[in-house]
Design a protein around this motif. Structure first.
Motif, PDB file in Angstrom:
ATOM      1  N   THR A 218       4.084  -3.593 -21.456  1.00  0.00           N
ATOM      2  CA  THR A 218       3.779  -3.260 -22.842  1.00  0.00           C
ATOM      3  C   THR A 218       2.294  -3.419 -23.137  1.00  0.00           C
ATOM      4  O   THR A 218       1.571  -4.158 -22.455  1.00  0.00           O
ATOM      5  N   ASP A 219       1.837  -2.720 -24.174  1.00  0.00           N
ATOM      6  CA  ASP A 219       0.445  -2.816 -24.619  1.00  0.00           C
ATOM      7  C   ASP A 219       0.281  -3.809 -25.768  1.00  0.00           C
ATOM      8  O   ASP A 219      -0.791  -3.881 -26.379  1.00  0.00           O
ATOM      9  N   ARG A 220       1.324  -4.559 -26.066  1.00  0.00           N
ATOM     10  CA  ARG A 220       1.251  -5.488 -27.185  1.00  0.00           C
ATOM     11  C   ARG A 220       0.254  -6.609 -26.882  1.00  0.00           C
ATOM     12  O   ARG A 220       0.033  -6.967 -25.735  1.00  0.00           O
ATOM     13  N   PRO A 221      -0.302  -7.204 -27.931  1.00  0.00           N
ATOM     14  CA  PRO A 221      -1.230  -8.323 -27.726  1.00  0.00           C
ATOM     15  C   PRO A 221      -0.514  -9.531 -27.134  1.00  0.00           C
ATOM     16  O   PRO A 221       0.703  -9.660 -27.209  1.00  0.00           O
ATOM     17  N   ALA A 222      -1.298 -10.419 -26.558  1.00  0.00           N
ATOM     18  CA  ALA A 222      -0.737 -11.584 -25.874  1.00  0.00           C
ATOM     19  C   ALA A 222       0.121 -12.423 -26.817  1.00  0.00           C
ATOM     20  O   ALA A 222       1.165 -12.962 -26.406  1.00  0.00           O
ATOM     21  N   ARG A 223      -0.288 -12.541 -28.067  1.00  0.00           N
ATOM     22  CA  ARG A 223       0.482 -13.368 -29.019  1.00  0.00           C
ATOM     23  C   ARG A 223       1.871 -12.803 -29.229  1.00  0.00           C
ATOM     24  O   ARG A 223       2.851 -13.541 -29.302  1.00  0.00           O
ATOM     25  N   ALA A 224       1.962 -11.469 -29.316  1.00  0.00           N
ATOM     26  CA  ALA A 224       3.273 -10.842 -29.500  1.00  0.00           C
ATOM     27  C   ALA A 224       4.155 -11.045 -28.267  1.00  0.00           C
ATOM     28  O   ALA A 224       5.358 -11.285 -28.376  1.00  0.00           O
ATOM     29  N   ARG A 225       3.532 -10.984 -27.097  1.00  0.00           N
ATOM     30  CA  ARG A 225       4.312 -11.201 -25.873  1.00  0.00           C
ATOM     31  C   ARG A 225       4.836 -12.631 -25.801  1.00  0.00           C
ATOM     32  O   ARG A 225       5.997 -12.857 -25.435  1.00  0.00           O
ATOM     33  N   LEU A 226       3.971 -13.586 -26.143  1.00  0.00           N
ATOM     34  CA  LEU A 226       4.413 -14.987 -26.129  1.00  0.00           C
ATOM     35  C   LEU A 226       5.513 -15.216 -27.160  1.00  0.00           C
ATOM     36  O   LEU A 226       6.450 -15.988 -26.924  1.00  0.00           O
ATOM     37  N   GLY A 227       5.392 -14.549 -28.299  1.00  0.00           N
ATOM     38  CA  GLY A 227       6.446 -14.679 -29.311  1.00  0.00           C
ATOM     39  C   GLY A 227       7.779 -14.155 -28.808  1.00  0.00           C
ATOM     40  O   GLY A 227       8.826 -14.755 -29.051  1.00  0.00           O
ATOM     41  N   ALA A 228       7.752 -13.030 -28.097  1.00  0.00           N
ATOM     42  CA  ALA A 228       8.990 -12.484 -27.542  1.00  0.00           C
ATOM     43  C   ALA A 228       9.571 -13.426 -26.495  1.00  0.00           C
ATOM     44  O   ALA A 228      10.794 -13.641 -26.432  1.00  0.00           O
ATOM     45  N   LEU A 229       8.706 -14.005 -25.654  1.00  0.00           N
ATOM     46  CA  LEU A 229       9.180 -14.963 -24.661  1.00  0.00           C
ATOM     47  C   LEU A 229       9.792 -16.182 -25.326  1.00  0.00           C
ATOM     48  O   LEU A 229      10.820 -16.718 -24.867  1.00  0.00           O
ATOM     49  N   TRP A 230       9.154 -16.653 -26.398  1.00  0.00           N
ATOM     50  CA  TRP A 230       9.695 -17.812 -27.116  1.00  0.00           C
ATOM     51  C   TRP A 230      11.065 -17.493 -27.698  1.00  0.00           C
ATOM     52  O   TRP A 230      11.991 -18.292 -27.587  1.00  0.00           O
ATOM     53  N   ARG A 231      11.182 -16.322 -28.312  1.00  0.00           N
ATOM     54  CA  ARG A 231      12.475 -15.951 -28.882  1.00  0.00           C
ATOM     55  C   ARG A 231      13.542 -15.833 -27.797  1.00  0.00           C
ATOM     56  O   ARG A 231      14.682 -16.280 -27.971  1.00  0.00           O
ATOM     57  N   ALA A 232      13.170 -15.244 -26.666  1.00  0.00           N
ATOM     58  CA  ALA A 232      14.141 -15.095 -25.576  1.00  0.00           C
ATOM     59  C   ALA A 232      14.524 -16.448 -24.995  1.00  0.00           C
ATOM     60  O   ALA A 232      15.703 -16.723 -24.731  1.00  0.00           O
ATOM     61  N   GLY A 233      13.524 -17.309 -24.765  1.00  0.00           N
ATOM     62  CA  GLY A 233      13.817 -18.621 -24.195  1.00  0.00           C
ATOM     63  C   GLY A 233      14.681 -19.459 -25.109  1.00  0.00           C
ATOM     64  O   GLY A 233      15.642 -20.112 -24.656  1.00  0.00           O
ATOM     65  N   SER A 234      14.369 -19.476 -26.410  1.00  0.00           N
ATOM     66  CA  SER A 234      15.170 -20.272 -27.346  1.00  0.00           C
ATOM     67  C   SER A 234      16.572 -19.703 -27.485  1.00  0.00           C
ATOM     68  O   SER A 234      17.553 -20.458 -27.584  1.00  0.00           O
ATOM     69  N   ALA A 235      16.695 -18.361 -27.486  1.00  0.00           N
ATOM     70  CA  ALA A 235      18.025 -17.747 -27.567  1.00  0.00           C
ATOM     71  C   ALA A 235      18.839 -18.085 -26.319  1.00  0.00           C
ATOM     72  O   ALA A 235      20.037 -18.401 -26.411  1.00  0.00           O
ATOM     73  N   GLY A 236      18.194 -18.013 -25.151  1.00  0.00           N
ATOM     74  CA  GLY A 236      18.902 -18.352 -23.919  1.00  0.00           C
ATOM     75  C   GLY A 236      19.348 -19.789 -23.898  1.00  0.00           C
ATOM     76  O   GLY A 236      20.487 -20.109 -23.499  1.00  0.00           O
ATOM     77  N   LEU A 237      18.476 -20.699 -24.349  1.00  0.00           N
ATOM     78  CA  LEU A 237      18.832 -22.115 -24.347  1.00  0.00           C
ATOM     79  C   LEU A 237      19.960 -22.405 -25.324  1.00  0.00           C
ATOM     80  O   LEU A 237      20.943 -23.076 -24.978  1.00  0.00           O
ATOM     81  N   LEU A 238      19.835 -21.891 -26.557  1.00  0.00           N
ATOM     82  CA  LEU A 238      20.881 -22.146 -27.551  1.00  0.00           C
ATOM     83  C   LEU A 238      22.203 -21.509 -27.131  1.00  0.00           C
ATOM     84  O   LEU A 238      23.277 -22.107 -27.304  1.00  0.00           O
ATOM     85  N   GLY A 239      22.155 -20.305 -26.580  1.00  0.00           N
ATOM     86  CA  GLY A 239      23.383 -19.666 -26.111  1.00  0.00           C
ATOM     87  C   GLY A 239      24.041 -20.454 -24.995  1.00  0.00           C
ATOM     88  O   GLY A 239      25.267 -20.619 -24.969  1.00  0.00           O
ATOM     89  N   ALA A 240      23.219 -20.958 -24.064  1.00  0.00           N
ATOM     90  CA  ALA A 240      23.772 -21.763 -22.977  1.00  0.00           C
ATOM     91  C   ALA A 240      24.373 -23.058 -23.507  1.00  0.00           C
ATOM     92  O   ALA A 240      25.422 -23.510 -23.029  1.00  0.00           O
ATOM     93  N   LEU A 241      23.720 -23.659 -24.499  1.00  0.00           N
ATOM     94  CA  LEU A 241      24.255 -24.897 -25.062  1.00  0.00           C
ATOM     95  C   LEU A 241      25.563 -24.646 -25.823  1.00  0.00           C
ATOM     96  O   LEU A 241      26.464 -25.486 -25.818  1.00  0.00           O
ATOM     97  N   LEU A 242      25.659 -23.495 -26.473  1.00  0.00           N
ATOM     98  CA  LEU A 242      26.917 -23.158 -27.146  1.00  0.00           C
ATOM     99  C   LEU A 242      28.061 -23.029 -26.142  1.00  0.00           C
ATOM    100  O   LEU A 242      29.211 -23.354 -26.448  1.00  0.00           O
ATOM    101  N   ALA A 243      27.744 -22.535 -24.951  1.00  0.00           N
ATOM    102  CA  ALA A 243      28.757 -22.377 -23.902  1.00  0.00           C
ATOM    103  C   ALA A 243      28.867 -23.619 -23.021  1.00  0.00           C
ATOM    104  O   ALA A 243      29.462 -23.562 -21.944  1.00  0.00           O
ATOM    105  N   ALA A 244      28.315 -24.742 -23.471  1.00  0.00           N
ATOM    106  CA  ALA A 244      28.258 -25.947 -22.644  1.00  0.00           C
ATOM    107  C   ALA A 244      29.608 -26.402 -22.113  1.00  0.00           C
ATOM    108  O   ALA A 244      29.693 -26.848 -20.954  1.00  0.00           O
ATOM    109  N   PRO A 245      30.712 -26.333 -22.889  1.00  0.00           N
ATOM    110  CA  PRO A 245      31.989 -26.777 -22.315  1.00  0.00           C
ATOM    111  C   PRO A 245      32.381 -26.020 -21.053  1.00  0.00           C
ATOM    112  O   PRO A 245      32.906 -26.613 -20.110  1.00  0.00           O
ATOM    113  N   VAL A 246      32.104 -24.727 -21.020  1.00  0.00           N
ATOM    114  CA  VAL A 246      32.417 -23.951 -19.818  1.00  0.00           C
ATOM    115  C   VAL A 246      31.562 -24.430 -18.648  1.00  0.00           C
ATOM    116  O   VAL A 246      32.047 -24.582 -17.523  1.00  0.00           O
ATOM    117  N   VAL A 247      30.295 -24.696 -18.922  1.00  0.00           N
ATOM    118  CA  VAL A 247      29.380 -25.121 -17.861  1.00  0.00           C
ATOM    119  C   VAL A 247      29.753 -26.505 -17.350  1.00  0.00           C
ATOM    120  O   VAL A 247      29.882 -26.731 -16.138  1.00  0.00           O
TER     121      VAL A 247
END
Length: 820
Positions: A218-247
């Motif tokens: 992408t041609d987006r600025p670095a701040r936008a890329r970091l924001g997308a990574l933050w959103r993805a990382g937090s979503a992945g972590l929270l989703g994994a924690l929601l599924a914690a009983p299975v894990v």
């Protein structure tokens, strides 16, 4: 305009689903698999699990979602639920289908899963780059019926949720890029992991790679890329924690499970063999990643490096991602990381994550097709495909007839269609031609490449056996056992019985070792246990009704003696582990139950066996003979768990297929000891084999009945879903023994006292009573469930707080007066 685009997008997704399910259905019908013929579908081993889930949903069976009283004489069920039944399509199938038609689940669950996977992939492609919906739909068909789906996924329908999860999580990554649908993205991660942990982890890894590549491109600025990574990382972590009983439950169960034989990973395959797997119908059944997505997808991926209408960064980035992922799938450290959070390979394919590479191939194909390649790019792609075919044919072991047909005919048709698209020719005729080619190619690839389904279950016999066991059921006073093996590897679930038969990747090690120590058979290295085939083994577990081999497939028999589910033993029981005969007698508190003769080599036999003392005998290639003496009229039994060959004695013979540690043979009846008391056993083996030091045991008439009558039973036993209570005789002291495996997770109270983990009698639950005990109450809780629920609850609280904070931030803007 957006409504028009949305409507066409929905049509494309529905079209992809329709084409995929139609092609798969046609392949199943052509192979005459159920429900279109007498042959079992590839996923028939999932039928018992669905039958048990149906019984739980409709009531009237033993156990609950936490514990299964039927399999392995009592086994945890939540790990199996997560591993084999968490695909969301399994639940409506089990709830709606009549019990007599539950085998339809093995067809419907894969059908619905691959249809949804194709639709989600079609939508994802539209988010990667705009383009005609019908073209995205055809590539969605290639993903929905990729080689992994038809050769591996359908054998275990739960795995197919991974093919749904990959495009779903890639869409969640797209939402992170655009800053939209945060909550839905978190729930998507939770759904992926909860639906199937192993394939869900692989899908998360694949979606993460796609997101990283898109951020690089992408041609987006670095701040936008970091924001997308933050959103993805937090979503992945929270989703994994929601599924914690299975894990947590899944990992705990994996650590205490019987270790099965490792899948045959012998290092990375050769380049030529691997390239051959890119071709439709390649080489099914070989230990190679199944990654083909059809000729349309392969040709388009090959055109991508030459397609000048695509940016240079994309022409480099997507092929590099595909190649690195393909290498990672077969490199040993990556095999472990891709395929199991516990860093172990299972007993199935070592390439469970191959569908991720198929998904990446389809996305790379769309990057090229969304800007149709011109003649030069098409020529370069065709030349590259020709190289793949040549290398696979000459150095990769050759292609099958199906592969040649799909490559030659399908390749020519799709190449012509892509050429016409590149020249901007009439779209409708081209669409019709390409659709016909993709549909025919997908159906034929699914027909030719699918694994053999085996022989069909006789529905009439299954119903008859089900009724017979139900008629003989008196749980918890006694067990109705389907027997060592009749229909499937999980007959207790199929027939709603209570037996030792159990096959699962999460089968507890305690269960496998207990049944093996008591003379029952196993296969798959102990990941499939069998019910005891001898009367003493059945008596230990309180079997009153069982199915035995008969002329019509099975006969219903009544056991001559059956121990109560709960008995009281004086003091602390001690097990004599010198032989299987001593162990069986110990758990029945009846020492001397068997007459156990010393055996000596037959003089003048074909060869002399080698004695290793208490560790047993080595039988040389060709075989050997043994002699022993027992009381006339007693029943002689032979135990050679690892012996491979023919056993002949007392006028009868049978073939033993022991193979340490993969296949363990059970105790076998040889026959009645003759009047002279002499027993001569001939062991005819093709290779060196082993038998125990004391392979013979003789059971006198009435001895078992007297032993069972001498046990002190509980006054009253009640078994709930995952609980067991027993009222004990007045003045009970010593140890209460429960005829169920002492799997981790049981806690017991005596006289209402504190909860304590029970002890073990060779692997049976043993509860110390102290003095003057009146009752015992035991309860089962899956290890890891409490911790998982706590983590999930915390994650849910954090998610709720985030949602409320977001709403609070928006409210002032909505309520601000006009002009304010």
């Amino acid at each position: 305009m957006s409504g028009w685009t949305s409507a066409h997008g929905r049509r494309a997704e529905l079209g992809s689903t329709g084409l995929t399910t139609a092609a798969y259905t046609a392949a199943v019908a052509a192979r005459q698999e159920y429900p279109f013929g007498p042959v079992a579908v590839a996923g028939a081993e999932s039928v018992p699990y669905h039958a048990h889930l149906r019984d739980l949903l409709h009531g009237g069976t033993t156990g609950d979602l936490l514990f299964n009283w039927g399999s392995g004489y009592g086994a945890p069920f939540l790990p199996d639920l997560a591993a084999y039944l968490a695909n969301p399509f399994s639940w409506p199938a089990a709830a709606v289908l009549p019990r007599g038609s539950i085998a339809l689940a093995a067809f419907l669950v894969p059908l619905l899963s691959l249809g949804l996977a194709a639709a989600l992939m079609t939508r994802l492609l539209g988010r990667l780059h705009p383009g005609p919906g019908w073209q995205r739909a055809l590539l969605g068909v290639g993903y929905g019926l990729c080689a992994w789906v038809v050769q591996d996924g359908v054998t275990t329908p739960a795995w197919l949720w991974g093919t749904v999860s990959l495009p779903l999580l890639c869409l969640a990554g797209d939402w992170c890029l655009r800053g939209r649908h945060r909550l839905v993205g978190i729930l998507a991660v939770a759904a992926a992991l909860a639906g199937n942990l192993v394939t869900g982890v692989a899908a998360m890894a694949g979606a993460g790679l796609v997101l990283v590549l898109r951020l690089v491109l992408t041609d987006r600025p670095a701040r936008a890329r970091l924001g997308a990574l933050w959103r993805a990382g937090s979503a992945g972590l929270l989703g994994a924690l929601l599924a914690a009983p299975v894990v947590t439950v899944g990992l705990k169960a994996a650590r205490t499970a019987q270790p099965g034989p490792l899948t045959g990973y012998q290092g990375a395959p050769g380049v030529a063999e691997y390239l051959g797997q890119l071709l439709p119908g390649g080489r099914p059944g070989l230990p190679l990643p199944d990654v083909s997505v059809g000729m349309l997808g392969l040709l388009l991926v090959a055109t991508l490096p030459f397609n000048r209408r695509v940016t240079v960064r994309e022409r480099i980035g997507w092929p590099v991602l595909v190649v690195l992922t393909g290498v990672g799938l077969v490199w040993r450290p990556e095999v472990l990381l891709w395929h199991d959070p516990g860093l172990t390979t299972g007993t199935g394919t070592p390439y469970l994550a191959a569908f991720v590479l198929s998904g990446l191939l389809v996305t790379a194909a769309w990057v090229s097709l969304s800007r149709p390649p011109g003649p030069a790019a098409l020529a370069g792609g065709a030349a590259l495909v020709a190289v793949v075919v040549t290398v696979a044919q000459i150095w990769g072991g050759g292609l099958t007839g199906a592969a040649w047909l799909l490559v030659a005919v399908g390749g020519a048709v799709v190449a012509g269609g892509v050429w016409l698209l590149g020249r901007g020719r009439a779209e409708r005729p081209v669409a019709a031609g390409l659709t016909a080619a993709v549909l025919a190619g997908a159906a034929y690839a699914a027909y030719a490449g699918a694994p053999a389904g085996g022989s069909q279950l006789d529905a009439g016999q299954v119903r008859e056996a089900y009724r017979a066991l139900r008629a003989g059921a008196d749980w918890p006073d006694g067990r109705a056992d389907p027997g060592p093996h009749v229909f499937t590897d999980n007959d207790p679930m199929l027939l709603d019985g209570q037996g030792g038969g159990y096959r699962s990747g999460r089968l507890p090690r305690v269960t496998a070792e207990l049944l093996h120590d008591l003379g029952a058979g196993w296969s798959a290295g102990g990941r499939q246990t069998l019910s005891p085939a001898d009367p003493v083994g059945r008596a230990v577990f309180g079997v009153r009704t069982f199915l035995a081999d008969g002329a019509g497939g099975f006969v219903v028999e009544r056991a001559t003696a059956a121990a109560p589910l709960v008995t009281v033993r004086a003091g602390v029981p001690v097990v004599d582990g010198s032989s299987v005969w001593a162990r069986q007698a110990s758990v029945l508190d009846a020492r001397g139950l068997y007459e156990v003769p010393q055996v000596t080599p037959v003089q003048g036999g074909p060869a002399a066996p080698t004695s290793h003392g208490s560790s047993g005998w080595s039988v040389p290639a060709g075989g050997a003979g043994f002699e022993a003496s027992c009381s006339p009229g007693s029943a002689a039994y032979f135990y050679g768990p690892w012996f491979a060959g023919t056993v002949e004695a007392l006028g009868s013979s049978y073939v033993s297929a022991g193979q340490q540690p993969v296949v363990s043979e059970p105790v076998h009846l040889l026959g009645a000891v003759p009047g002279d008391g002499r027993i001569r056993v001939w062991l005819r083996a093709g290779a060196v084999s082993q038998v125990p030091a004391l392979p013979l045991g003789c059971l006198a008439p009435g001895a078992l009945e007297r032993a069972v009558a001498g046990l002190t039973p509980a006054e009253r036993v009640t078994a709930g879903g995952h609980t067991l209570t027993a009222e004990l005789p007045v003045g009970a002291a010593g140890t209460a023994v429960v005829a169920a495996p002492a799997v981790e997770g049981w806690t017991c109270r005596v006289n209402g006292g504190p909860e304590r983990a029970p002890g073990s009698l060779l692997g049976l639950i043993a509860v110390p009573l102290g003095d003057a005990a009146t009752d015992v109450a035991c309860s089962y809780r899956p290890p890891g469930l409490t911790d998982g629920l706590a983590v999930s609850a915390a994650a849910l609280a954090v998610l709720a707080a985030v949602v409320l904070l977001s709403l609070a931030r928006r409210r002032p803007h909505r309520n601000r007066p006009e002009g304010g």
